[in-house]
Design a protein around this motif. Structure first.
Motif, PDB file in Angstrom:
ATOM      1  N   THR A  62      22.064  15.108 -93.830  1.00  0.00           N
ATOM      2  CA  THR A  62      23.372  15.244 -94.324  1.00  0.00           C
ATOM      3  C   THR A  62      23.515  15.565 -95.700  1.00  0.00           C
ATOM      4  O   THR A  62      22.673  15.263 -96.625  1.00  0.00           O
ATOM      5  N   PRO A  63      24.055  16.806 -95.796  1.00  0.00           N
ATOM      6  CA  PRO A  63      24.316  17.505 -97.367  1.00  0.00           C
ATOM      7  C   PRO A  63      24.892  16.538 -98.372  1.00  0.00           C
ATOM      8  O   PRO A  63      25.656  15.649 -98.022  1.00  0.00           O
ATOM      9  N   SER A  64      24.190  16.596 -99.423  1.00  0.00           N
ATOM     10  CA  SER A  64      24.648  15.752-100.599  1.00  0.00           C
ATOM     11  C   SER A  64      25.923  16.234-101.168  1.00  0.00           C
ATOM     12  O   SER A  64      26.626  15.439-102.073  1.00  0.00           O
ATOM     13  N   ALA A  65      26.261  17.500-101.069  1.00  0.00           N
ATOM     14  CA  ALA A  65      27.518  17.995-101.446  1.00  0.00           C
ATOM     15  C   ALA A  65      28.255  18.874-100.639  1.00  0.00           C
ATOM     16  O   ALA A  65      27.550  19.727 -99.599  1.00  0.00           O
ATOM     17  N   SER A  66      29.319  19.118-100.505  1.00  0.00           N
ATOM     18  CA  SER A  66      30.000  20.064 -99.543  1.00  0.00           C
ATOM     19  C   SER A  66      29.723  21.562 -99.961  1.00  0.00           C
ATOM     20  O   SER A  66      29.903  22.447 -98.996  1.00  0.00           O
ATOM     21  N   SER A  67      29.288  21.731-101.345  1.00  0.00           N
ATOM     22  CA  SER A  67      29.066  23.099-101.673  1.00  0.00           C
ATOM     23  C   SER A  67      27.783  23.397-101.453  1.00  0.00           C
ATOM     24  O   SER A  67      27.268  24.796-101.669  1.00  0.00           O
ATOM     25  N   SER A  68      26.776  22.385-100.835  1.00  0.00           N
ATOM     26  CA  SER A  68      25.352  22.878-100.545  1.00  0.00           C
ATOM     27  C   SER A  68      25.302  24.085 -99.377  1.00  0.00           C
ATOM     28  O   SER A  68      26.137  24.236 -98.501  1.00  0.00           O
ATOM     29  N   LYS A  69      24.307  25.007 -99.597  1.00  0.00           N
ATOM     30  CA  LYS A  69      23.839  25.645 -98.345  1.00  0.00           C
ATOM     31  C   LYS A  69      22.553  25.116 -97.748  1.00  0.00           C
ATOM     32  O   LYS A  69      22.003  24.264 -98.372  1.00  0.00           O
ATOM     33  N   ILE A  70      22.549  25.447 -96.428  1.00  0.00           N
ATOM     34  CA  ILE A  70      21.268  25.065 -95.784  1.00  0.00           C
ATOM     35  C   ILE A  70      20.631  26.279 -95.329  1.00  0.00           C
ATOM     36  O   ILE A  70      21.278  27.239 -94.670  1.00  0.00           O
ATOM     37  N   LEU A  71      19.389  26.306 -95.732  1.00  0.00           N
ATOM     38  CA  LEU A  71      18.471  27.391 -95.069  1.00  0.00           C
ATOM     39  C   LEU A  71      18.197  27.208 -93.754  1.00  0.00           C
ATOM     40  O   LEU A  71      17.051  25.992 -93.843  1.00  0.00           O
ATOM     41  N   ILE A  72      18.125  27.790 -92.805  1.00  0.00           N
ATOM     42  CA  ILE A  72      17.357  27.557 -91.522  1.00  0.00           C
ATOM     43  C   ILE A  72      16.380  28.535 -91.393  1.00  0.00           C
ATOM     44  O   ILE A  72      16.493  29.865 -91.285  1.00  0.00           O
ATOM     45  N   LEU A  73      15.221  27.917 -91.116  1.00  0.00           N
ATOM     46  CA  LEU A  73      14.066  28.732 -90.659  1.00  0.00           C
ATOM     47  C   LEU A  73      13.386  28.308 -89.382  1.00  0.00           C
ATOM     48  O   LEU A  73      13.214  27.118 -89.196  1.00  0.00           O
ATOM     49  N   MET A  74      12.923  29.382 -88.556  1.00  0.00           N
ATOM     50  CA  MET A  74      12.377  28.829 -87.196  1.00  0.00           C
ATOM     51  C   MET A  74      11.158  29.989 -87.063  1.00  0.00           C
ATOM     52  O   MET A  74      11.459  31.296 -87.321  1.00  0.00           O
ATOM     53  N   GLY A  75      10.080  29.520 -86.775  1.00  0.00           N
ATOM     54  CA  GLY A  75       9.042  30.542 -86.628  1.00  0.00           C
ATOM     55  C   GLY A  75       7.632  29.847 -86.003  1.00  0.00           C
ATOM     56  O   GLY A  75       7.905  28.661 -85.532  1.00  0.00           O
ATOM     57  N   ASN A  76       6.847  30.909 -85.567  1.00  0.00           N
ATOM     58  CA  ASN A  76       5.781  30.590 -84.761  1.00  0.00           C
ATOM     59  C   ASN A  76       6.149  30.543 -83.459  1.00  0.00           C
ATOM     60  O   ASN A  76       7.090  30.890 -82.822  1.00  0.00           O
ATOM     61  N   GLY A  77       5.087  29.872 -82.490  1.00  0.00           N
ATOM     62  CA  GLY A  77       5.387  29.791 -81.132  1.00  0.00           C
ATOM     63  C   GLY A  77       4.891  31.007 -80.582  1.00  0.00           C
ATOM     64  O   GLY A  77       4.138  32.070 -80.948  1.00  0.00           O
ATOM     65  N   ASN A  78       5.173  31.070 -79.169  1.00  0.00           N
ATOM     66  CA  ASN A  78       4.679  32.336 -78.266  1.00  0.00           C
ATOM     67  C   ASN A  78       5.846  32.638 -77.463  1.00  0.00           C
ATOM     68  O   ASN A  78       5.810  32.184 -76.313  1.00  0.00           O
ATOM     69  N   ALA A  79       6.720  33.613 -77.991  1.00  0.00           N
ATOM     70  CA  ALA A  79       7.953  33.950 -77.260  1.00  0.00           C
ATOM     71  C   ALA A  79       7.522  35.019 -76.112  1.00  0.00           C
ATOM     72  O   ALA A  79       6.710  35.724 -76.661  1.00  0.00           O
ATOM     73  N   TYR A  80       7.609  35.003 -74.862  1.00  0.00           N
ATOM     74  CA  TYR A  80       7.053  36.077 -73.874  1.00  0.00           C
ATOM     75  C   TYR A  80       8.254  36.460 -72.997  1.00  0.00           C
ATOM     76  O   TYR A  80       8.904  35.655 -72.358  1.00  0.00           O
ATOM     77  N   VAL A  81       8.223  37.834 -73.121  1.00  0.00           N
ATOM     78  CA  VAL A  81       9.142  38.451 -72.240  1.00  0.00           C
ATOM     79  C   VAL A  81       8.543  39.558 -71.299  1.00  0.00           C
ATOM     80  O   VAL A  81       7.750  40.559 -71.877  1.00  0.00           O
ATOM     81  N   PRO A  82       8.378  39.267 -69.910  1.00  0.00           N
ATOM     82  CA  PRO A  82       7.741  40.210 -69.267  1.00  0.00           C
ATOM     83  C   PRO A  82       8.563  41.521 -69.181  1.00  0.00           C
ATOM     84  O   PRO A  82       9.800  41.671 -69.612  1.00  0.00           O
ATOM     85  N   GLN A  83       8.063  42.722 -68.634  1.00  0.00           N
ATOM     86  CA  GLN A  83       8.824  43.839 -68.255  1.00  0.00           C
ATOM     87  C   GLN A  83      10.075  44.067 -67.994  1.00  0.00           C
ATOM     88  O   GLN A  83      10.518  43.240 -67.122  1.00  0.00           O
ATOM     89  N   ASN A  84      10.645  44.854 -68.735  1.00  0.00           N
ATOM     90  CA  ASN A  84      12.081  45.288 -68.432  1.00  0.00           C
ATOM     91  C   ASN A  84      12.873  43.876 -68.234  1.00  0.00           C
ATOM     92  O   ASN A  84      13.858  43.911 -67.378  1.00  0.00           O
TER      93      ASN A  84
END
Length: 184
Positions: A62-84
């Protein structure tokens, strides 16, 4: 006239200094809140409609002020996409008691685009296995709770994998940081 005590190796920051006037160029900024969640599940889809990664893989603050920004970070894991194949990952946002909806933004030319990533392999590539890497600075303009969650889909009816263990459980991390807007 005030003097600054200089030592041969520079200023002694343990000393006290009295400043008058305005100090510029000293940096600044304030991180107000941080919330994070981890996901180590094995999840895939062959659905061409966006599907929430997991009912529990979302993070809120819950942001403390309406002027605040929120930095979203998502990382790591193992995304896997097979051929084509192609996997699209979109970030969704909910404000207050509303519904999770796909995030979009207009660029400098006024073109609206999705907030997320695309992972793609071609006929010549056997597969793609990479960690997730995502960041975005959001301006929700609210003091109501803000929730973020990733959704994903396949470009065809062939399976793509948001996270796959590949022998070990890999953890995808989703972190949000409220940043005081005066800093930006």
């Amino acid at each position: 006239m005030p003097l600054i005590k200089l030592q041969s190796e520079g200023l002694n920051l343990a000393d006290n200094f009295a400043f008058t006037g305005t100090i510029t160029g000293a940096g600044g900024g304030k991180l107000l809140q941080i919330a994070t969640v981890n996901f180590a599940g094995d999840v895939n889809t062959s659905n061409t409609s966006l599907t929430k990664v997991s009912s529990n893989f979302e993070v809120s603050l819950t942001p403390s002020a309406s002027s605040s920004k929120i930095l979203i970070l998502m990382g790591n894991g193992n995304a896997y996409v097979p051929q084509n194949r192609e996997m699209k990952v979109h970030m969704y946002r909910k404000i207050g008691s509303g519904s999770l909806t796909a995030m979009t933004v207009s660029d400098v030319d006024g073109t609206t685009g999705d907030i997320g990533n695309v992972y793609r392999t071609t006929a010549g590539a056997n597969q793609l296995q990479v960690p997730h890497s995502f960041n975005y600075l959001d301006s929700p303009n609210t003091t109501d709770a803000v929730t973020y969650a990733p959704y994903f889909r396949s470009n065809s009816s062939d399976a793509v994998y948001f996270n796959t263990p590949d022998g070990n459980p890999w953890v995808v991390n989703l972190t949000i940081i409220e940043v005081g807007a005066w800093w930006l």
